[in-house]
Design a protein around this motif. Structure first.
Motif, PDB file in Angstrom:
ATOM      1  N   LEU A 291       0.835  -1.214   0.000  1.00  0.00           N
ATOM      2  CA  LEU A 291       0.000   0.000   0.000  1.00  0.00           C
ATOM      3  C   LEU A 291       0.860   1.250   0.000  1.00  0.00           C
ATOM      4  O   LEU A 291       0.567   2.230  -0.702  1.00  0.00           O
ATOM      5  CB  LEU A 291      -0.923  -0.027   1.222  1.00  0.00           C
ATOM      6  CG  LEU A 291      -1.958   1.114   1.311  1.00  0.00           C
ATOM      7  CD1 LEU A 291      -2.861   1.080   0.094  1.00  0.00           C
ATOM      8  CD2 LEU A 291      -2.769   1.001   2.596  1.00  0.00           C
TER       9      LEU A 291
ATOM     10  N   GLU B 212      -7.469   8.325  -0.084  1.00  0.00           N
ATOM     11  CA  GLU B 212      -7.674   7.199   0.829  1.00  0.00           C
ATOM     12  C   GLU B 212      -9.023   7.271   1.540  1.00  0.00           C
ATOM     13  O   GLU B 212      -9.618   6.234   1.844  1.00  0.00           O
ATOM     14  CB  GLU B 212      -6.556   7.156   1.860  1.00  0.00           C
ATOM     15  CG  GLU B 212      -5.177   6.897   1.256  1.00  0.00           C
ATOM     16  CD  GLU B 212      -4.100   6.812   2.320  1.00  0.00           C
ATOM     17  OE1 GLU B 212      -4.443   7.003   3.499  1.00  0.00           O
ATOM     18  OE2 GLU B 212      -2.932   6.581   1.967  1.00  0.00           O
TER      19      GLU B 212
ATOM     20  N   SER C 146       0.765   9.126  -5.663  1.00  0.00           N
ATOM     21  CA  SER C 146       0.826  10.510  -5.161  1.00  0.00           C
ATOM     22  C   SER C 146       1.839  11.330  -5.933  1.00  0.00           C
ATOM     23  O   SER C 146       1.634  12.525  -6.179  1.00  0.00           O
ATOM     24  CB  SER C 146       1.177  10.505  -3.674  1.00  0.00           C
ATOM     25  OG  SER C 146       0.173   9.838  -2.930  1.00  0.00           O
TER      26      SER C 146
ATOM     27  N   PHE D  15      -6.368   0.845  -5.768  1.00  0.00           N
ATOM     28  CA  PHE D  15      -5.389   1.762  -5.189  1.00  0.00           C
ATOM     29  C   PHE D  15      -5.700   3.179  -5.679  1.00  0.00           C
ATOM     30  O   PHE D  15      -5.968   3.404  -6.861  1.00  0.00           O
ATOM     31  CB  PHE D  15      -3.962   1.365  -5.601  1.00  0.00           C
ATOM     32  CG  PHE D  15      -3.583  -0.014  -5.173  1.00  0.00           C
ATOM     33  CD1 PHE D  15      -3.132  -0.264  -3.876  1.00  0.00           C
ATOM     34  CD2 PHE D  15      -3.684  -1.086  -6.058  1.00  0.00           C
ATOM     35  CE1 PHE D  15      -2.768  -1.545  -3.504  1.00  0.00           C
ATOM     36  CE2 PHE D  15      -3.332  -2.366  -5.672  1.00  0.00           C
ATOM     37  CZ  PHE D  15      -2.887  -2.609  -4.388  1.00  0.00           C
ATOM     38  N   SER D  16      -5.574   4.189  -4.779  1.00  0.00           N
ATOM     39  CA  SER D  16      -5.921   5.570  -5.146  1.00  0.00           C
ATOM     40  C   SER D  16      -5.161   6.543  -4.267  1.00  0.00           C
ATOM     41  O   SER D  16      -4.709   6.189  -3.178  1.00  0.00           O
ATOM     42  CB  SER D  16      -7.425   5.812  -4.991  1.00  0.00           C
ATOM     43  OG  SER D  16      -7.737   7.172  -5.148  1.00  0.00           O
ATOM     44  N   ASN D  17      -5.053   7.769  -4.754  1.00  0.00           N
ATOM     45  CA  ASN D  17      -4.437   8.824  -3.952  1.00  0.00           C
ATOM     46  C   ASN D  17      -5.438   9.442  -2.987  1.00  0.00           C
ATOM     47  O   ASN D  17      -5.100  10.311  -2.188  1.00  0.00           O
ATOM     48  CB  ASN D  17      -3.843   9.899  -4.850  1.00  0.00           C
ATOM     49  CG  ASN D  17      -4.895  10.572  -5.729  1.00  0.00           C
ATOM     50  OD1 ASN D  17      -5.847   9.924  -6.139  1.00  0.00           O
ATOM     51  ND2 ASN D  17      -4.737  11.861  -6.006  1.00  0.00           N
TER      52      ASN D  17
ATOM     53  N   LYS E 204     -11.791   0.748  -1.209  1.00  0.00           N
ATOM     54  CA  LYS E 204     -10.562  -0.032  -1.331  1.00  0.00           C
ATOM     55  C   LYS E 204     -10.719  -1.186  -2.327  1.00  0.00           C
ATOM     56  O   LYS E 204      -9.727  -1.869  -2.646  1.00  0.00           O
ATOM     57  CB  LYS E 204     -10.179  -0.607   0.033  1.00  0.00           C
ATOM     58  CG  LYS E 204      -9.991   0.446   1.125  1.00  0.00           C
ATOM     59  CD  LYS E 204      -8.870   1.416   0.762  1.00  0.00           C
ATOM     60  CE  LYS E 204      -8.670   2.439   1.878  1.00  0.00           C
ATOM     61  NZ  LYS E 204      -7.608   3.403   1.554  1.00  0.00           N
TER      62      LYS E 204
ATOM     63  N   ASN F  26       0.820   3.945  -3.019  1.00  0.00           N
ATOM     64  CA  ASN F  26       0.417   5.331  -2.699  1.00  0.00           C
ATOM     65  C   ASN F  26       1.514   6.314  -3.039  1.00  0.00           C
ATOM     66  O   ASN F  26       1.250   7.442  -3.482  1.00  0.00           O
ATOM     67  CB  ASN F  26       0.061   5.444  -1.218  1.00  0.00           C
ATOM     68  CG  ASN F  26      -1.267   4.762  -0.899  1.00  0.00           C
ATOM     69  OD1 ASN F  26      -2.074   4.511  -1.787  1.00  0.00           O
ATOM     70  ND2 ASN F  26      -1.489   4.455   0.386  1.00  0.00           N
TER      71      ASN F  26
END
Length: 588
Positions: free
Chosen positions: A102, A136, A110, A132-134, A141, A106
């Motif tokens: 993770l 949170e 990011s 997965f993402s910037n 999820k 990230n």
């Protein structure tokens, strides 16, 4: 056949002409200017919009290329590829993501989103359902295939960058959003096996910044190669509705568009014709108010100018009417030095010449008549006539013939008044005496069918009058008013408005309306307009009263002369008007 045309004053014609010369060119030039200005504004707006669209297309191509490089970042990070391989398939125990994985994901995501305000989120979808993402705290999820139908379109391109039309972002926790995205498949380098999908969601504000620089009066729309709307987004806000594209576009809009060969995105700009014409209308209204004020000033100036131009002509027209009535003493005032002034001078010269000729002809006729009378008088010895009449009178008295004696005496009085007296003006009493003598002779001839009553007010006896102006009325009554009944002629005098008024009225046959109009026309016709059609030696009839009128008119001017009293029902009545003159004044 002569038709009477409607009279239009010259000034009105000048005003209408000047108003037309002012108004018509203004209207024509105003309409042409407005249309040409509107056309030029439309052309300039289309040209400007085309330049803006060209620039926006270039900006979009640059941005898409930048996004193309950004979405290629996972290919250069082996750690990210390793994590994607680890989550290629779903495990029986569920999707477990270690903290190390993770953290690496990230960090990479990011780093891609740094200083990218137009990016709403960067997401990497693993095929085991991990997301997965910037973001949170606002992104789930995990993801479900049934809520992400757009993945099929991305996978069909086999790794190429795809521009996705607005679609629901089901993975956002706060609310379901409509997003425009850029996405591509992440593949393994050697096997080309699909490991997942990287997706970039763009914000509407971010797209707006990319499109910044467009005209404030234009509407911009982005569509993909399948003609699906990319911008503006429909998030339940008051975004402008998209008009129908292509030739069916509403005629109230001007359309300019361009499709990028690289991205397949078409940029369409729409400009409302009403907005373009608003500027033209504002300019036209401003110009119209100024023009109206100018036209009003021009109209006032035209009225003043036409008045100054026509005033000398009206003055000349008034003088011509007076001359037409026989007043040759009138002269027009010369106020200008142009053609009208020359015309006025010519008119004055012409009237002076006519007046001179009339006087010469009239005075010549008078001198001719005086000469003829003098010649006649010189042929007859007055004393012989008087002595003869005295002899007749003596013989009548000796034989007691009083009537014959009276006739002889009255005839002598007539001869002395007409032959011996050369004066043009006499006392009224002398003129009355002559009328009495003439009336007595006529009464004797008519067998007392004629009676003359004279009523001269006290003080009128010594007023001066032209010679031989009353006898024609007695003769006229005998000639035209005599009936089987006894005819009474009354002669009365009075003073009215500083004029001597002599009224001669009879109770004879009278005149019908038609006869009265014919007599008036005959009396008031100017001597120079009357054609003498008598044969040689023929006695002139019907001119006695007319001569009396024109003698008084030529001697005393307007207001003096002979007038018919139309109010009399039985018989006829004539009125003489002449000024109050005494012996000293007449001699002067």
């Amino acid at each position: 056949m002569k038709f009477n045309r409607a009279f239009f004053p010259l000034r009105l014609k000048f005003i209408i002409l000047l108003c037309l010369l002012i108004t018509v060119p203004f209207l024509i030039s105003g309409i042409i200017t407005y249309r040409q200005y509107t056309k030029n504004v439309e052309e300039d707006s289309v040209s400007y919009t085309n330049r803006i669209i060209d620039q926006i297309t270039i900006n979009l191509e640059r941005y898409i290329k930048d996004m193309d490089r950004l979405t290629m970042a996972p290919y250069y990070d082996n750690a990210v590829l390793g994590i994607m391989k680890a989550h290629e398939t779903a495990a029986a125990s569920g999707n477990y993501v270690s903290s190390e994985q993770l953290a690496k994901m990230n960090l990479m995501i990011s780093s891609l989103a740094v200083d990218r305000s137009e990016i709403q989120s960067i997401l990497i979808f693993a095929y085991d359902g991990t997301l997965f993402s910037n973001l949170e705290n606002s992104v789930s999820k995990s993801w479900e295939p049934q809520g992400n139908a757009w993945m099929r379109e991305v996978e069909e391109t086999d790794g190429a960058l795809v521009v996705l039309a607005p679609h629901p972002g089901t993975y956002y926790l706060d609310r379901q959003r409509q997003v425009v995205s850029l996405a591509r498949v992440i593949r393994e380098s050697f096997t080309n096996r699909h490991l997942g999908i990287i997706k970039v969601d763009l914000t509407e504000d971010g797209l707006g910044k990319i499109l910044a620089g467009s005209s404030p009066n234009s509407l911009l729309y982005l569509t993909d190669r399948h003609d699906r709307l990319l911008y503006p987004l429909d998030n339940g806000t008051s975004a402008p509705a998209r008009p129908a594209p292509g030739p069916a576009q509403d005629k109230s809009y001007i359309v300019a568009s361009k499709r990028s060969d690289y991205t397949g995105i078409q940029v369409t700009g729409l400009i409302q014709r009403a907005d373009i014409k608003q500027g033209a209308r504002s300019l036209t209204q401003f110009t119209l108010w100024i023009s109206i004020a100018s036209i009003l000033v021009a109209y006032i100036a035209a009225g003043i100018a036409s008045g100054k131009l026509v005033r000398p002509i009206r003055h000349l027209q008034m003088k011509m009417k007076r001359v037409q009535k026989g007043d040759f003493a009138e002269r027009a005032k010369v106020t200008t030095s142009d053609e009208i002034g020359q015309l006025t001078e010519g008119f004055n010269i012409m009237v002076s010449e006519i007046d001179r000729l009339v006087k010469e002809v009239y005075e010549g006729k008078i001198r001719q008549r005086d000469a003829e009378l003098d010649a006649l008088q010189s042929q007859i010895n007055p004393h012989f006539i008087y002595n003869t009449l005295e002899s007749i009178n003596s013989l009548a008295m000796d034989r007691h013939q009083d009537e014959i004696s009276d006739i002889a005496v009255n005839l002598g009085r007539l001869l002395r008044y007409t032959v011996e007296r050369k004066e043009r003006f006499v006392f009224l009493r002398d003129e009355i005496s002559f009328v009495e003598a003439y009336s007595q002779i006529q009464a004797s001839r008519l067998g007392n069918q004629l009676q003359v009553e004279i009523d001269v007010e006290l003080g009128h006896d010594y007023l001066m009058v032209p010679k031989l102006i009353l006898q024609p009325f007695i003769e006229n009554a005998i000639e035209h008013a005599m009936t089987s009944e006894r005819l009474t002629v009354r002669l009365m005098t009075r003073i009215e408005d500083d004029r001597l008024v002599i009224r001669v009225q009879d109770d004879g046959a009278g005149m019908s309306r038609e006869t009265m109009e014919r007599v008036e026309k005959h009396i008031y016709t100017s001597p120079r307009e009357q054609v003498d059609r008598r044969r040689f030696g023929e006695k002139k009839k019907g001119y006695a009263l007319r001569n009396v009128h024109w003698r008084l008119f030529l001697l005393y001017g307007e207001g003096c002369g002979l007038f018919i009293d139309k109010s009399v029902r039985n018989g006829s009545a004539f009125i003489l008007r002449l000024p109050l003159l005494y012996e000293e004044e007449s001699e002067a």
